[in-house]
Design a protein around this motif. Structure first.
Motif, mmCIF file in Angstrom:
data_model
loop_
_atom_site.group_PDB
_atom_site.id
_atom_site.type_symbol
_atom_site.label_atom_id
_atom_site.label_comp_id
_atom_site.label_asym_id
_atom_site.label_seq_id
_atom_site.Cartn_x
_atom_site.Cartn_y
_atom_site.Cartn_z
ATOM 1 N N GLY A 1 -25.655 20.100 -56.478
ATOM 2 C CA GLY A 1 -24.652 20.389 -55.458
ATOM 3 C C GLY A 1 -23.388 19.567 -55.628
ATOM 4 N N CYS A 2 -23.546 18.273 -55.918
ATOM 5 C CA CYS A 2 -22.366 17.428 -56.152
ATOM 6 C C CYS A 2 -21.571 17.924 -57.357
ATOM 7 C CB CYS A 2 -22.798 15.976 -56.355
ATOM 8 S SG CYS A 2 -23.422 15.164 -54.874
ATOM 9 N N GLY A 3 -22.288 18.306 -58.418
ATOM 10 C CA GLY A 3 -21.588 18.822 -59.587
ATOM 11 C C GLY A 3 -20.823 20.094 -59.283
ATOM 12 N N ALA A 4 -21.445 21.006 -58.499
ATOM 13 C CA ALA A 4 -20.763 22.255 -58.155
ATOM 14 C C ALA A 4 -19.523 21.995 -57.307
ATOM 15 C CB ALA A 4 -21.735 23.182 -57.417
ATOM 16 N N TRP A 5 -19.641 21.098 -56.333
ATOM 17 C CA TRP A 5 -18.486 20.789 -55.492
ATOM 18 C C TRP A 5 -17.391 20.089 -56.282
ATOM 19 C CZ3 TRP A 5 -16.639 22.195 -50.955
ATOM 20 C CH2 TRP A 5 -17.482 22.846 -50.064
ATOM 21 N N ALA A 6 -17.769 19.196 -57.181
ATOM 22 C CA ALA A 6 -16.764 18.521 -57.999
ATOM 23 C C ALA A 6 -16.020 19.522 -58.888
ATOM 24 C CB ALA A 6 -17.424 17.437 -58.844
ATOM 25 N N ILE A 7 -16.758 20.477 -59.441
ATOM 26 C CA ILE A 7 -16.104 21.499 -60.266
ATOM 27 C C ILE A 7 -15.162 22.354 -59.424
ATOM 28 C CG2 ILE A 7 -16.555 23.578 -61.629
ATOM 29 C CD1 ILE A 7 -19.126 22.255 -62.604
ATOM 30 N N TRP A 8 -15.592 22.697 -58.220
ATOM 31 C CA TRP A 8 -14.724 23.497 -57.343
ATOM 32 C C TRP A 8 -13.440 22.750 -57.002
ATOM 33 C CZ3 TRP A 8 -12.726 23.184 -52.383
ATOM 34 C CH2 TRP A 8 -12.239 24.373 -51.839
ATOM 35 N N VAL A 9 -13.567 21.441 -56.707
ATOM 36 C CA VAL A 9 -12.365 20.654 -56.396
ATOM 37 C C VAL A 9 -11.445 20.579 -57.613
ATOM 38 C CG1 VAL A 9 -11.558 18.341 -55.810
ATOM 39 C CG2 VAL A 9 -13.485 19.327 -54.574
#
Length: 661
Positions: free
Chosen positions: A138-146
């Motif tokens: 989840g952190c990786g997905a959110w970081a990629i989105w940002v």
């Protein structure tokens, strides 16, 4: 990836998941308390306090999530209001003599002697490890989105055009009116329908929709630029970046989403108040409506943007607030607001709870009893040893004859069964360690010239309550066994330690010389109680209790003068011989001990990092003086295990002791 590497990876994930889950749960509980307090406080001051103060209070949530979860301070309310939330940490006591010098220490893995724990060939991912894996994804997905959204912002800046000179002049005049003396942000025009916004932490840029200056009046344009410049003046871009980082790490927590929404709302309200306090800003609410008519609010505003527009419902709430509520005298936080935020932070942010050190009970090691009549209980080691010939004769003569129906022994509610076998006794032992000052209840019963004292049944119950409720008192173990009267029983609750004798340090041995031979042996470390309940045939109520209590500690090794290492083994021992009634107790003072406690204080996760982790970790040893007592309570029982004497109808006065011979 090899099988061993995969197994190690899964085991590491399970261990890390266990600690991470504990941190997440603790922080979530603390966050729930903080958000609840701030919500109530914000509701109380919603019509009285300026938005800058409310924004500062809500920013405490972001600061809380950046602090260690176990942070505790005497200034916090939780330090005084919630002492029951203290979490225990296991302390392994090691006894040191005042004249002993500890050179090194040998660690011991508790387990069966001669057996090694094998790592499973194919370990499975446990629930805690699975939750950690979901969090990482989840952190990786959110970081990629940002990152993707930030690249979109950067692309918009690259595709934009430099604003004409007239707009640059308006921007400079507006900044001068606000007292901005630092480098002005760049003003650029974009073809997107997105509203005016500020972006860029190190190289700030104000993006204006092309043609907006032609759709609104000049004063309204100044108010739009003033809004973005106040964001820059308040360092809102930096605070927004912290919000983004917290949102990425705590994406799964709805309280973080709620707090971030409140922070954004209060931030815009604080900037609106600052704009309204400038001269000629009475029509600022109309400017917000006019900009909203010309520009569209994107369904997903990039986190790097600080725009003047919000969703329709939020924009309506902003306009209503500006029109219906009175404006404060100043829109700045001020020194009163700073003090208020600091005090609130000191009261509510440190909600980690201190660890209370409690001793780890020794691991019991099972030993085969030497007599089949021994009945070990509670995992203790119980062995029965026959006493010498004289005691054996006493044992053979202790058969109880049946009492006549009208005899005192048969009418007092205390019936002694007619048996041909020796009587049995239920022996309850308690090893108690007391740190610090002795409780007054214990001082009142101790004798200055004897190592053992007698206690009535009532005094024993009162003393046990003191042991259970007082801080600094630990019941190390409570072994119990059933044996025969006039037989010696040994209770040993200990663990085996491997001791090496005759070890030569490598620095003292030349390469060509052979090292001195050394031997390996086992030493039982822990408490031991040897007890014998003697009973005279003339009385079935009187017990002469002989008890010997000892505790063995393995401190480590000390270096002898000849260069060899010798094990440092210390033993404390005390004995007592007392005449008591059935059900009374004997308290034995084993003596003073010095517990050497090894402590480690570290910042969560940071203290475990290689190389730099030592800067976030503090460890050492601390000596604590304690005193060891043993409480022994024998109770006569019949062949079925029931007490011979009814506590409600005793043939003796329970408040007295048997006369001495």
């Amino acid at each position: 990836m090899s099988t061993d590497s995969f197994s190690s990876f899964v085991l590491w994930f399970n261990d890390a998941g266990t600690s991470s889950t504990a941190v997440a749960v603790s922080m979530s509980v603390q966050l729930a308390v903080l958000v609840g307090v701030l919500s109530g406080l914000d509701w109380l001051i919603r019509d009285r306090a300026r938005a800058a103060l409310r924004h500062g209070l809500w920013m405490l949530v972001v600061i809380k999530l950046l602090l260690p979860v176990d942070l505790l301070s005497p200034t916090a309310i939780a330090y005084w209001a919630a002492p029951w939330l203290v979490t225990p940490a296991v302390r392994v006591p090691r006894v040191a003599a005042s004249s002993a010098t500890v050179v090194s220490e040998v660690s011991q893995v508790v387990g069966p002697v001669g057996l090694k724990t094998a790592t499973p060939a194919h370990p499975k991912l446990q629930l805690a490890g699975g939750l950690l894996l979901v969090w990482v994804v989840g952190c990786g997905a959110w970081a990629i989105w940002v990152l993707v959204r930030s690249r979109e912002v950067a692309r918009q800046v690259r595709d934009s055009d430099e604003a004409p000179e007239a707009l640059q002049t308006v921007l400079a005049e507006t900044a001068a009116g606000l007292g901005l003396r630092s480098k002005l942000p760049r003003l650029r025009l974009t073809d997107t329908a997105q509203g005016p916004a500020l972006c860029g932490l190190f190289r700030p840029v104000i993006l204006l929709p092309r043609g907006l200056s032609e759709q609104i009046e000049a004063e309204s344009l100044r108010q739009v630029l003033r809004h973005e410049l106040i964001h820059l003046q308040r360092w809102d871009l930096a605070w927004n970046l912290l919000q983004v980082c917290v949102q990425i790490a705590w994406w799964w927590n709805p309280l973080v989403w709620f707090a971030n929404a409140r922070i954004r709302s209060m931030r815009e309200a604080a900037v609106d108040e600052a704009v309204m306090l400038e001269p000629g800003a009475d029509d600022y609410p109309a400017t917000l409506v006019a900009v909203a008519r010309y520009c569209a609010v994107p369904p997903r505003m990039p986190m790097a943007f600080l725009g003047i527009l919000e969703s329709g419902s939020r924009l309506e709430a902003r306009v209503r607030r500006l029109l219906e509520r009175p404006l404060p005298r100043s829109a700045k936080l001020g020194w009163v607001g700073c003090v208020t935020v600091l005090v609130a932070g000191a009261l509510f942010l440190p909600m980690g709870f201190a660890r209370v050190e409690t001793p780890a009970p020794p691991t019991p090691v099972a030993k085969a009893p030497t007599d089949p009549n021994a009945i070990p209980a509670g995992g203790s080691t119980a062995s029965l040893k026959p006493i010498p010939a004289a005691a054996a004769e006493l044992n053979s003569a202790s058969k109880v004859e049946p009492a006549a129906p009208d005899s005192p022994r048969a009418t007092g509610g205390s019936v002694v069964p007619a048996i041909d076998a020796p009587l049995q006794v239920d022996i309850q032992g308690r090893f108690v360690e007391i740190r610090g000052a002795l409780p007054p209840e214990l001082v009142g019963v101790l004798s200055s010239n004897r190592s053992s004292v007698r206690l009535t049944a009532a005094a024993t119950r009162g003393l046990i309550k003191v042991f259970e409720k007082r801080d600094g008192i630990d019941v190390l173990t409570g072994p119990r066994l059933i044996t025969q009267v006039n037989f010696q029983a040994a209770i040993s609750v200990s663990q085996d330690r491997t001791v090496i004798d005759g070890t030569v340090p490598k620095s003292r041995v030349s390469p060509s010389a052979d090292p001195d031979p050394f031997t390996v042996r086992k030493v039982s470390v822990g408490p031991t109680l040897r007890v014998m309940a003697n009973m005279s045939p003339a009385s079935s109520n009187l017990i002469e209790l002989v008890a010997d209590a000892s505790i063995v500690q393995m401190l480590g090794y000390e270096l002898a003068s000849n260069g060899t290492s010798e094990p440092l083994i210390l033993t404390n021992r005390a004995s007592g011989r007392e005449r008591i009634w059935d059900g009374q107790s004997v308290l034995i003072d084993v003596g003073a001990l010095t517990n050497r406690v090894h402590f480690v204080d570290k910042v969560v996760h940071l203290g475990d990092l290689p190389l730099v982790g030592r800067f976030f970790r503090k460890e050492g040893t601390q000596d604590q003086v304690s005193r060891l007592f043993v409480l022994v309570t024998p109770t006569l029982i019949d062949a079925t295990g029931r007490p011979i004497h009814d506590p409600a109808h005793l043939p003796f006065d329970p408040a007295t002791f048997p006369p001495k011979p």
